[in-house]
Design an enzyme around this catalytic site. Structure first.
Site, PDB file in Angstrom:
ATOM      1  N   LYS A   1       2.829  81.228 -46.141  1.00 51.79           N
ATOM      2  CA  LYS A   1       2.268  82.664 -45.757  1.00 51.79           C
ATOM      3  C   LYS A   1       3.343  83.587 -45.189  1.00 51.79           C
ATOM      4  CE  LYS A   1      -2.262  81.532 -45.677  1.00 51.79           C
ATOM      5  NZ  LYS A   1      -2.128  79.932 -46.155  1.00 51.79           N
TER       6      LYS A   1
HETATM    7  C1  LIG Z   1      -3.241  79.103 -46.829  1.00 49.53           C
HETATM    8  C2  LIG Z   1      -2.755  77.977 -47.496  1.00 49.53           C
HETATM    9  C3  LIG Z   1      -3.215  77.319 -48.582  1.00 49.53           C
HETATM   10  C4  LIG Z   1      -4.258  78.206 -49.302  1.00 49.53           C
HETATM   11  O1  LIG Z   1      -3.804  79.364 -50.013  1.00 49.53           O
HETATM   12  P1  LIG Z   1      -4.891  80.619 -50.370  1.00 49.53           P
HETATM   13  O2  LIG Z   1      -4.012  81.876 -50.828  1.00 49.53           O
HETATM   14  O3  LIG Z   1      -5.773  80.896 -49.258  1.00 49.53           O
HETATM   15  O4  LIG Z   1      -5.568  79.926 -51.686  1.00 49.53           O
HETATM   16  C5  LIG Z   1      -2.492  76.160 -49.285  1.00 49.53           C
HETATM   17  N1  LIG Z   1      -1.826  75.520 -48.501  1.00 49.53           N
HETATM   18  C6  LIG Z   1      -1.407  75.944 -47.196  1.00 49.53           C
HETATM   19  C7  LIG Z   1      -0.268  74.977 -46.490  1.00 49.53           C
HETATM   20  C8  LIG Z   1      -1.765  77.033 -46.780  1.00 49.53           C
HETATM   21  O5  LIG Z   1      -1.421  77.783 -45.597  1.00 49.53           O
END
Ligand SMILES: *Cc1c(COP(=O)(O)O)cnc(C)c1O
Length: 471
Positions: free
Chosen positions: A113
Site C-alpha cells: 500500500k
Molecule cells: C491490501 C492488501 C492485499 C489486497 O489488495 P487489494 O488491492 O485490496 O486487492 C493483499 N495483501 C496485502 C498484504 C494487503 O495489504
C-alpha cells in the site's frame, strides 16, 4: 484527460478533482474516459528508466492538469531509496522454480500500500495547497491501508485522517503500527465489527452529501483513482525486470481483496503492456475466485466473511471490482447501475455469458489458497529458497504454482513482509526461526497506543468527526 464515473451520472472531472473526490456523487468510481495506449516504440524507451522517471512518464499521461515540472518534483520526492529501501524501489528476485517475486513492501509500513499511498500523500498536499483547501480523510482498513495512509499523511498540512479498523481483527504488529502514531492529525477508530462493516460506514458517510460537503470528506481507500494510477507503474517496472525484450509476455499473480492491486494490472494490460494473464489469488474469502470461475458475483455479509491468517484479503465485497466490470460491459453506466442494484439487494449478479471474454480478452484466471496451503507454502519457500514470505504473498505463490502453464513466466507481487505476521510465520516454520525486521521498528509493539472504540454505526463515527473538528 477527463474522468468519468462507472455509473455514468457524474459530469467529467479533471485528475485533481477525481483525486480529491473518492466515490463519485452517483455512487460510482472514477476512471479516465479512455486509457492511453503505449506504442511498442515508447515501451522500448521506458525499459531502462529509473522508477521515479518511469512513474513520471506514466502518471503524466493521466494527471494532465498538473504541470510536468511539478509532477516530476512530486514523483522524485516520493520514490526514493531512503523511503523504499533500495534504488530499484521494487526489486525482483527469483525462486528456485523460476517464479519471480516483485518486492512491493519495502516502504515505511512493510506492505505494498505504501507504493501508492506515499505518492497520494504528496499529491494531496500539493493540490490542497494550490487550491487553498483543507480535507478530512476518512478510511476503512483491514490492516495495511490504514497504516500506509497514516504514514503517508502524518503531519501533512491541511489534512486530518479518521481511520476505521475492525476491533481485534488485525495482527499485533498492524495494530501497533497504526495506534502508536502520535501526530495530532491522525485519529484511529476501532469498530465493533468486520472490515466490510468499516467500509460500509465509510460509504454511508460518503453518500451523505450534506455531511460530506460540510466536513470536506474524502477517502484514500483503494477506490481512490490516485492509488490505482500509482500502482500501474510497478506492473511496467516488474515487466521490464522480468524480460529482456518487449517481445516477451509475462503473467502477474496478485494476492487480492478489494481488487485495487490487480485492477491496476488490468489497466497496464489495456495500455498495451505485454501481460499474458492476470492471476487473482484469494484466501478463504473467495468471492473473486467464484466470479472468475463461474461469472457469478455474490458479495457476502460480515457473517460469511472469515477471519483468516491473510487478514488483508478478508474481504467479501471487492470495491474496485466495479471498475473492471465497467470495462467488461463496454463502459455502459446504465448496465453498471443495474448490476450494482442487484448487489445492493444482496442477490449479486451472473455474467456467465461473459466468461470467454473475461478469460480470453482480459486474461483473468483465479484460484484460492487456504490456511494449510499458506503454511505449507511459507515452509516450502523457507526450506527451498531460504527466505520467509508473508502469508498474503504465500497465497500468491501457491496460486501461481497451481495455475502456471508450461513456459509461462509469472511475477508474484509481494504485498507485505513476513515481519508483519509473526504468529503465522511461527506456525509455519516454528518459533525459533528469527523473522527479519527493519531496525527502526524493533520496539514497535511496546509503544503506547491511542485508539477510540465505537459501535458498528455510522452515527457514532459522525459524532466523533464533528467533535474532533469542532475542538
Ligand atoms: C491490501 C492488501 C492485499 C489486497 O489488495 P487489494 O488491492 O485490496 O486487492 C493483499 N495483501 C496485502 C498484504 C494487503 O495489504
Amino acid at each position: 484527460m477527463k474522468y468519468i464515473s462507472t455509473r455514468g451520472e457524474t459530469a467529467p472531472q479533471t485528475f485533481s478533482q477525481a483525486l480529491l473526490m473518492g466515490l463519485a456523487p452517483d455512487g460510482g468510481l472514477m476512471l479516465p474516459e479512455s486509457y492511453p495506449h503505449i506504442s511498442a516504440a515508447t515501451l522500448e524507451t521506458w525499459r531502462d528508466l529509473s522508477y521515479a522517471e518511469l512513474a513520471f512518464q506514466i502518471i503524466s499521461l493521466f494527471a494532465t492538469d498538473i504541470p510536468a515540472a511539478d509532477l516530476r518534483k512530486i514523483v522524485n520526492q516520493t520514490y526514493t531509496a531512503e523511503v523504499f529501501g533500495s534504488a530499484d524501489i521494487t526489486p525482483v528476485r527469483r525462486l528456485h522454480d523460476g517464479i519471480l517475486i516483485q518486492g512491493l513492501s519495502n516502504g515505511p509500513t512493510l506492505a505494498f500500500k505504501d507504493m501508492a499511498m506515499q505518492l497520494l500523500g504528496n499529491l494531496f498536499e500539493y493540490v490542497l495547497a494550490r487550491e487553498g483547501k483543507t480535507l478530512n480523510i476518512i478510511g476503512a482498513t483491514s490492516g495495511d491501508t490504514g497504516s500506509a495512509a497514516e504514514y503517508a499523511l502524518r503531519g501533512k498540512a491541511g489534512i486530518q485522517v479518521f481511520m476505521l479498523s475492525p476491533e481485534g481483527k488485525m495482527s499485533a504488529f498492524q495494530r501497533a503500527q497504526m495506534y502508536s502514531l502520535t501526530d495530532a492529525n491522525i485519529h484511529n477508530i476501532a469498530i465493533n465489527g468486520m472490515f466490510d462493516d468499516c467500509q460500509d460506514i465509510v460509504k454511508a458517510l460518503q453518500n451523505d452529501e450534506r455531511f460530506k460537503e460540510e466536513y470536506y470528506l474524502s477517502t484514500v481507500n483503494s477506490i481512490n483513482w490516485g492509488r490505482i494510477v500509482a500502482q500501474v507503474v510497478y506492473y511496467f517496472k516488474g515487466y521490464f525486470a522480468a524480460t529482456s525484450s518487449n517481445e516477451e509476455k509475462v503473467s502477474f499473480c496478485v494476492p487480492s481483496g478489494n481488487f485495487g492491486n490487480v485492477c491496476a494490472g488490468h489497466i497496464a494490460r489495456q495500455m498495451g503492456l505485454p501481460i499474458h494473464r492476470l492471476l487473482v489469488a484469494t484466501n478463504e474469502n473467495d468471492v473473486l475466485e467464484e466470479f472468475f470461475k463461474t461469472g457469478r458475483y455474490k458479495p457476502r455479509g460480515a457473517a460469511q466473511t472469515w477471519v483468516t491468517s491473510s487478514p488483508s484479503m478478508d474481504i467479501s465485497k471487492a470495491s474496485n471490482f466495479e471498475r473492471f466490470v465497467f470495462d467488461l460491459m463496454d463502459r455502459d453506466g446504465t448496465q453498471i447501475r443495474a448490476l450494482w442494484a442487484e448487489v445492493g439487494t444482496g442477490k449479486g449478479f451472473d455474467l456467465q455469458l461473459q466468461l470467454d471474454k473475461i478469460h480470453e480478452q482480459y486474461g483473468f484466471a483465479a484460484a484460492k489458497s487456504l490456511h494449510a496451503d499458506r503454511l505449507r507454502t511459507i515452509a516450502a519457500v523457507y526450506a527451498e529458497d531460504g527466505e520467509l514470505v508473508d502469508p498474503h504473498t504465500a497465497d500468491g505463490i501457491k496460486v501461481a504454482r497451481q495455475l502456471r502453464q508450461a513456459g509461462e513466466k509469472i511475477v508474484c507481487l509481494e504485498t507485505a513482509l513476513a515481519a508483519k505476521f509473526a504468529d503465522t510465520i511461527a506456525e509455519a516454520v516454528g518459533k525459533d526461526i528469527p523473522i527479519p525486521r527493519p531496525a527502526a521498528l524493533a520496539d514497535l509493539e511496546t509503544l503506547p497506543q491511542r485508539v477510540t472504540v465505537l459501535p458498528n454505526n455510522p452515527t457514532a463515527v459522525k459524532m466523533v468527526i464533528k467533535e474532533t473538528l469542532a475542538g
